[in-house]
Motif scaffolding. Structure first.
Motif, PDB file in Angstrom:
ATOM      1  N   GLU A 171       0.752  -1.446   0.476  1.00  0.00           N
ATOM      2  CA  GLU A 171       0.149  -0.323   0.099  1.00  0.00           C
ATOM      3  C   GLU A 171       1.436   1.730  -0.084  1.00  0.00           C
ATOM      4  OE1 GLU A 171      -3.174  -0.543   3.128  1.00  0.00           O
ATOM      5  OE2 GLU A 171      -2.989  -2.509   2.866  1.00  0.00           O
ATOM      6  N   GLY A 172       0.937   2.212  -0.604  1.00  0.00           N
ATOM      7  CA  GLY A 172       1.163   3.556  -0.997  1.00  0.00           C
ATOM      8  C   GLY A 172       2.032   3.675  -2.169  1.00  0.00           C
ATOM      9  N   SER A 173       2.539   4.467  -1.981  1.00  0.00           N
ATOM     10  CA  SER A 173       3.737   4.894  -3.214  1.00  0.00           C
ATOM     11  C   SER A 173       4.107   3.335  -4.451  1.00  0.00           C
ATOM     12  CB  SER A 173       4.770   5.694  -2.903  1.00  0.00           C
ATOM     13  OG  SER A 173       5.932   6.012  -3.543  1.00  0.00           O
ATOM     14  N   SER A 174       4.036   3.582  -5.259  1.00  0.00           N
ATOM     15  CA  SER A 174       4.137   2.344  -6.384  1.00  0.00           C
ATOM     16  C   SER A 174       6.171   2.548  -6.476  1.00  0.00           C
ATOM     17  CB  SER A 174       4.091   2.801  -7.941  1.00  0.00           C
ATOM     18  OG  SER A 174       2.195   2.756  -7.916  1.00  0.00           O
ATOM     19  N   PHE A 175       7.154   3.380  -5.966  1.00  0.00           N
ATOM     20  CA  PHE A 175       8.075   3.595  -5.439  1.00  0.00           C
ATOM     21  C   PHE A 175       8.764   3.415  -4.483  1.00  0.00           C
ATOM     22  CE2 PHE A 175       6.571   5.050  -9.699  1.00  0.00           C
ATOM     23  CZ  PHE A 175       6.795   4.327 -10.699  1.00  0.00           C
ATOM     24  N   THR A 176       9.860   2.560  -4.659  1.00  0.00           N
ATOM     25  CA  THR A 176      10.285   2.423  -2.862  1.00  0.00           C
ATOM     26  C   THR A 176      11.791   3.637  -2.788  1.00  0.00           C
ATOM     27  OG1 THR A 176      11.437   0.767  -3.528  1.00  0.00           O
ATOM     28  CG2 THR A 176       9.366   0.756  -2.047  1.00  0.00           C
ATOM     29  N   TRP A 177      12.273   4.093  -4.014  1.00  0.00           N
ATOM     30  CA  TRP A 177      13.721   4.298  -4.311  1.00  0.00           C
ATOM     31  C   TRP A 177      13.644   5.731  -5.365  1.00  0.00           C
ATOM     32  CZ3 TRP A 177      16.345   4.847  -8.537  1.00  0.00           C
ATOM     33  CH2 TRP A 177      18.252   5.598  -8.233  1.00  0.00           C
ATOM     34  N   THR A 178      14.300   6.648  -4.926  1.00  0.00           N
ATOM     35  CA  THR A 178      14.559   7.509  -6.622  1.00  0.00           C
ATOM     36  C   THR A 178      15.632   8.751  -6.435  1.00  0.00           C
ATOM     37  OG1 THR A 178      12.515  10.125  -6.963  1.00  0.00           O
ATOM     38  CG2 THR A 178      13.002   9.553  -4.878  1.00  0.00           C
ATOM     39  N   ASN A 179      16.038   9.139  -7.338  1.00  0.00           N
ATOM     40  CA  ASN A 179      17.099   9.815  -7.044  1.00  0.00           C
ATOM     41  C   ASN A 179      16.700  11.541  -7.086  1.00  0.00           C
ATOM     42  OD1 ASN A 179      16.436   9.449 -10.097  1.00  0.00           O
ATOM     43  ND2 ASN A 179      18.869   8.960 -10.539  1.00  0.00           N
ATOM     44  N   LYS A 180      15.402  11.624  -7.133  1.00  0.00           N
ATOM     45  CA  LYS A 180      14.248  12.926  -7.689  1.00  0.00           C
ATOM     46  C   LYS A 180      14.201  12.835  -9.409  1.00  0.00           C
ATOM     47  CE  LYS A 180      15.421  15.314  -3.870  1.00  0.00           C
ATOM     48  NZ  LYS A 180      17.065  16.658  -3.185  1.00  0.00           N
ATOM     49  N   SER A 181      14.646  12.189 -10.513  1.00  0.00           N
ATOM     50  CA  SER A 181      14.601  12.265 -11.621  1.00  0.00           C
ATOM     51  C   SER A 181      14.121  10.564 -12.691  1.00  0.00           C
ATOM     52  CB  SER A 181      15.729  12.683 -12.149  1.00  0.00           C
ATOM     53  OG  SER A 181      16.885  11.704 -12.246  1.00  0.00           O
ATOM     54  N   ILE A 182      14.482   9.676 -11.036  1.00  0.00           N
ATOM     55  CA  ILE A 182      14.380   8.490 -11.340  1.00  0.00           C
ATOM     56  C   ILE A 182      13.471   7.055 -10.685  1.00  0.00           C
ATOM     57  CG2 ILE A 182      15.424   6.265 -11.874  1.00  0.00           C
ATOM     58  CD1 ILE A 182      17.663   7.426 -13.312  1.00  0.00           C
ATOM     59  N   TRP A 183      12.692   6.142 -10.426  1.00  0.00           N
ATOM     60  CA  TRP A 183      11.762   6.431  -9.480  1.00  0.00           C
ATOM     61  C   TRP A 183      11.825   4.695  -9.556  1.00  0.00           C
ATOM     62  CZ3 TRP A 183      10.756  10.901 -10.821  1.00  0.00           C
ATOM     63  CH2 TRP A 183      10.129  12.039 -10.386  1.00  0.00           C
ATOM     64  N   LYS A 184      12.309   3.486  -8.744  1.00  0.00           N
ATOM     65  CA  LYS A 184      12.221   2.487  -9.167  1.00  0.00           C
ATOM     66  C   LYS A 184      11.340   1.769  -7.489  1.00  0.00           C
ATOM     67  CE  LYS A 184      16.149   2.183 -11.938  1.00  0.00           C
ATOM     68  NZ  LYS A 184      17.488   1.315 -12.043  1.00  0.00           N
ATOM     69  N   ARG A 185      11.084   0.854  -8.190  1.00  0.00           N
ATOM     70  CA  ARG A 185      10.842  -0.497  -6.545  1.00  0.00           C
ATOM     71  C   ARG A 185      11.742  -1.222  -6.418  1.00  0.00           C
ATOM     72  NH1 ARG A 185       5.823  -4.838  -6.281  1.00  0.00           N
ATOM     73  NH2 ARG A 185       6.059  -4.917  -3.725  1.00  0.00           N
ATOM     74  N   LEU A 186      12.619  -0.557  -5.690  1.00  0.00           N
ATOM     75  CA  LEU A 186      13.991  -1.652  -5.546  1.00  0.00           C
ATOM     76  C   LEU A 186      13.239  -2.500  -4.604  1.00  0.00           C
ATOM     77  CD1 LEU A 186      16.865   0.731  -6.102  1.00  0.00           C
ATOM     78  CD2 LEU A 186      15.266  -0.737  -7.779  1.00  0.00           C
ATOM     79  N   ASP A 187      12.812  -1.934  -3.071  1.00  0.00           N
ATOM     80  CA  ASP A 187      12.316  -2.325  -1.628  1.00  0.00           C
ATOM     81  C   ASP A 187      11.465  -3.093  -1.921  1.00  0.00           C
ATOM     82  OD1 ASP A 187      14.968  -0.913  -0.306  1.00  0.00           O
ATOM     83  OD2 ASP A 187      13.406  -0.031  -1.498  1.00  0.00           O
ATOM     84  N   ARG A 188      11.443  -4.525  -1.279  1.00  0.00           N
ATOM     85  CA  ARG A 188       9.647  -5.099  -1.721  1.00  0.00           C
ATOM     86  C   ARG A 188       9.784  -6.462  -0.383  1.00  0.00           C
ATOM     87  NH1 ARG A 188      10.224  -5.641  -6.951  1.00  0.00           N
ATOM     88  NH2 ARG A 188       8.467  -6.422  -7.111  1.00  0.00           N
ATOM     89  N   VAL A 189       8.878  -6.832  -0.467  1.00  0.00           N
ATOM     90  CA  VAL A 189       8.969  -8.089   0.524  1.00  0.00           C
ATOM     91  C   VAL A 189       7.645  -9.038   0.097  1.00  0.00           C
ATOM     92  CG1 VAL A 189       7.647  -8.570   3.176  1.00  0.00           C
ATOM     93  CG2 VAL A 189       8.499  -6.445   3.036  1.00  0.00           C
TER      94      VAL A 189
END
Length: 351
Positions: A171-189
């Motif tokens: 639940e929440g944002s689709s992405f867990t990491w960003t450098n302010k120009s790229i977003w990725k879902r790198l963290d998960r369970v």
């Protein structure tokens, strides 16, 4: 049972410690996994600072796992990319295996991680694998980039298939990491396929991203005391923005039964999950009414002092929220009135 996982990218500053302490206290965290703390671990200071009983770190000091006094943590395997533990407690239905992952950035080095995790897979019992995997499953988990080469993603998906793990959702944002120009879902369970045999559900929340380029992940596995308790579906739940999602995530958890026993088991699991959800997520409808009215009054005062477009937008939102919880309260009383009428009618018939 609440577990917080966070690649905090440094734990040596006051803001990070304050934010972490707030999250631990607010969510009553039993297990805390920190990745890439970028500081030397002072066991006594850190456990005291965060209110935990014990802390364990892996060999390269990249993963720290704190535990509260009411759980017992046993280290099973120390790897440079993950820490494999067994957690037991009187309130748990079974011993739970945790593998907290901080994967290398290079996909060649991650191959050793995938092989080692598969070897660490417990023969039986619930298993949770979570952390920063430094890779996505497909391009849809990226924004601002194509996701990179396909081979690392294929190897990641092969590992998930071979290990028999299931993505626990979020639940929440689709992405867990960003450098302010790229977003990725790198963290998960992930959880093992037999997780549902021991726990009614698991809920993963992507909490707001602060003091780090990664957001914290809160994994909650509700545990219910034994004993009879009544259950009645509340029609007002449908108006809650997260209701359909929590039902969907619970319903799609693995279940090894088939036919009507499968349906009965899934309905029972969902019922217990909704009891917890109603208490800890939905909350008391009358408290919600009071809070919404308070926010409307504050927004009205703001508009009087500063009649800007932003103030009026805020007031409009507060009024919409109040209207929504008022409709929930109306649903509650309608349903209660109908139930009372039925109970009175049944009593009259019996007489």
């Amino acid at each position: 049972m609440n577990c917080l996982l966070w690649n905090i990218r440094g734990l040596g500053n006051t803001k990070s410690l304050q934010r972490l302490h707030t999250l631990v206290d607010r969510h009553r965290v039993n297990i805390l996994a920190i990745f890439e703390p970028m500081t030397v671990l002072d066991h006594r200071f850190m456990t005291s600072q965060l209110g935990f009983h014990q802390v364990i770190s892996n060999s390269n000091n990249k993963i720290w796992v704190f535990s509260s006094e009411d759980v017992k943590v046993e280290r099973l395997l120390d790897h440079d990319q993950f820490l494999h533990l067994r957690v037991s407690a009187a309130f748990l239905p079974a011993d739970v295996f945790y593998s907290f992952v901080y994967a290398k950035c290079d996909h060649i080095e991650r191959r050793h991680l995938w092989d080692s995790l598969i070897q660490a897979k417990p023969a039986s019992g619930p298993w949770l694998v979570g952390g920063d995997f430094n890779v996505v499953r497909d391009a849809s988990e990226c924004l601002g980039t194509s996701g990179g080469r396909s081979l690392p993603m294929e190897e990641f998906n092969d590992f998930i298939l071979q290990s028999g793990l299931v993505d626990a959702g979020f639940e929440g944002s689709s992405f867990t990491w960003t450098n302010k120009s790229i977003w990725k879902r790198l963290d998960r369970v992930f959880v093992s396929v037999d997780w549902g045999d021991h726990f009614h559900s698991i809920r993963i929340q992507h909490l707001p991203r602060t003091v780090s380029d990664h957001c914290p992940l809160l994994a909650s596995a509700p545990i219910f005391a034994r004993g009879p308790s009544s259950f009645r579906f509340q029609s007002m739940w449908i108006r809650h923005h997260g209701f359909l999602q929590t039902v969907r995530l619970n319903w799609h958890l693995p279940c090894h039964l088939t036919g009507m026993p499968r349906l009965f088991a899934k309905l029972k699991r969902l019922k217990n999950h909704l009891k917890w959800w109603n208490r800890d997520v939905f909350g008391n409808i009358f408290d919600k009414i009071n809070e919404a009215e308070k926010l409307v009054r504050l927004a009205e005062v703001t508009c009087e002092n500063d009649p800007s477009d932003l103030s009026w937008q805020s007031l409009s939102k507060c009024n919409a929220d109040l209207a929504n919880v008022t409709a929930m309260e109306d649903d509650f009383w309608k349903q209660k009135a109908a139930c009372n009428w039925l109970e009175d009618g049944e009593s009259t018939t019996r007489i």
